[in-house]
Design a protein around this motif. Structure first.
Motif, short mmCIF file in Angstrom:
data_model
loop_
_atom_site.label_atom_id
_atom_site.label_comp_id
_atom_site.label_asym_id
_atom_site.label_seq_id
_atom_site.Cartn_x
_atom_site.Cartn_y
_atom_site.Cartn_z
N ASP A 17 0.82 -1.21 0.00
CA ASP A 17 0.00 0.00 0.00
C ASP A 17 0.86 1.26 0.00
N LEU A 18 2.00 1.22 0.69
CA LEU A 18 2.90 2.37 0.70
C LEU A 18 3.43 2.65 -0.70
N GLU A 19 3.74 1.58 -1.44
CA GLU A 19 4.24 1.75 -2.80
C GLU A 19 3.18 2.31 -3.73
N SER A 20 1.92 1.95 -3.49
CA SER A 20 0.85 2.43 -4.36
C SER A 20 0.24 3.75 -3.88
N LYS A 21 0.85 4.35 -2.85
CA LYS A 21 0.43 5.67 -2.35
C LYS A 21 -1.00 5.67 -1.81
N LYS A 22 -1.43 4.54 -1.22
CA LYS A 22 -2.77 4.46 -0.66
C LYS A 22 -2.79 4.67 0.85
N VAL A 23 -1.66 5.08 1.43
CA VAL A 23 -1.55 5.19 2.88
C VAL A 23 -1.56 6.65 3.31
N VAL A 24 -2.36 6.93 4.34
CA VAL A 24 -2.41 8.25 4.95
C VAL A 24 -1.68 8.13 6.28
N ILE A 25 -0.64 8.94 6.47
CA ILE A 25 0.19 8.85 7.67
C ILE A 25 -0.21 9.93 8.65
N GLY A 26 -0.43 9.54 9.90
CA GLY A 26 -0.70 10.50 10.96
C GLY A 26 -2.13 10.48 11.45
N ALA A 27 -2.28 10.80 12.72
CA ALA A 27 -3.59 10.75 13.37
C ALA A 27 -4.53 11.82 12.83
N GLN A 28 -4.06 13.06 12.72
CA GLN A 28 -4.94 14.15 12.30
C GLN A 28 -5.48 13.93 10.89
N ARG A 29 -4.60 13.59 9.96
CA ARG A 29 -5.04 13.37 8.58
C ARG A 29 -5.96 12.16 8.49
N THR A 30 -5.64 11.10 9.23
CA THR A 30 -6.47 9.89 9.21
C THR A 30 -7.86 10.18 9.74
N LEU A 31 -7.94 10.87 10.88
CA LEU A 31 -9.24 11.19 11.46
C LEU A 31 -10.06 12.11 10.55
N LYS A 32 -9.39 13.05 9.89
CA LYS A 32 -10.09 13.95 8.98
C LYS A 32 -10.71 13.17 7.82
N LEU A 33 -9.94 12.24 7.24
CA LEU A 33 -10.46 11.45 6.13
C LEU A 33 -11.49 10.42 6.59
N LEU A 34 -11.40 9.98 7.85
CA LEU A 34 -12.43 9.09 8.39
C LEU A 34 -13.78 9.81 8.41
N ARG A 35 -13.78 11.06 8.84
CA ARG A 35 -15.01 11.85 8.88
C ARG A 35 -15.61 12.00 7.48
N GLN A 36 -14.74 12.04 6.47
CA GLN A 36 -15.20 12.19 5.09
C GLN A 36 -15.56 10.85 4.45
N GLY A 37 -15.31 9.74 5.14
CA GLY A 37 -15.65 8.42 4.62
C GLY A 37 -14.72 7.90 3.56
N LYS A 38 -13.47 8.36 3.55
CA LYS A 38 -12.52 7.96 2.50
C LYS A 38 -11.54 6.88 2.95
N ILE A 39 -11.65 6.41 4.19
CA ILE A 39 -10.71 5.42 4.73
C ILE A 39 -11.39 4.05 4.81
N ALA A 40 -10.69 3.02 4.33
CA ALA A 40 -11.22 1.66 4.39
C ALA A 40 -10.73 0.91 5.63
N ARG A 41 -9.49 1.21 6.05
CA ARG A 41 -8.89 0.49 7.18
C ARG A 41 -7.97 1.42 7.94
N VAL A 42 -7.94 1.25 9.26
CA VAL A 42 -7.06 2.04 10.11
C VAL A 42 -6.13 1.08 10.84
N LEU A 43 -4.83 1.32 10.74
CA LEU A 43 -3.84 0.53 11.46
C LEU A 43 -3.41 1.33 12.69
N VAL A 44 -3.49 0.70 13.86
CA VAL A 44 -3.23 1.36 15.12
C VAL A 44 -2.00 0.74 15.76
N ALA A 45 -1.02 1.58 16.11
CA ALA A 45 0.19 1.09 16.78
C ALA A 45 -0.14 0.60 18.18
N GLN A 46 0.71 -0.23 18.70
CA GLN A 46 0.51 -0.87 20.00
C GLN A 46 0.39 0.15 21.13
#
Length: 94
Positions: A17-46
């Protein structure tokens, strides 16, 4: 640190996914795109903070995405993404 097979397969998919540029890095950007419904999966660090986990739980009530808890700390997740900083949340775009 020994990783389970599921974590290894998730990390292998993350590299693709990193190679295909499908990854959003960071909490703020991820949460913003979650609100917009553009995220399929969220990976959470331990060692993600409870505040971020609570935010994810709130947004998961509406559904539409999968939450995957990883067995790696945020520092190692940053290294896996080849970034010089730690990463708590990663979003995978739809």
């Amino acid at each position: 640190m020994a990783k389970t097979k599921s974590t290894e397969s998730i990390l292998k998919q993350l590299k693709k996914d990193l190679e295909s540029k499908k990854v959003v890095i960071g909490a703020q950007r991820t949460l913003k795109l979650l609100r917009q419904g553009k995220i399929a999966r969220v990976l959470v660090a331990q060692n993600t903070t409870n505040v971020l986990k609570d935010d994810l739980a709130y947004y998961s009530k509406n559904g539409g995405f999968e939450i995957v808890a990883l067995d790696v700390p945020n520092e190692e997740l940053g290294v896996l993404c080849k970034k010089p900083f730690s990463i708590s949340l990663l979003g995978i775009l739809k």
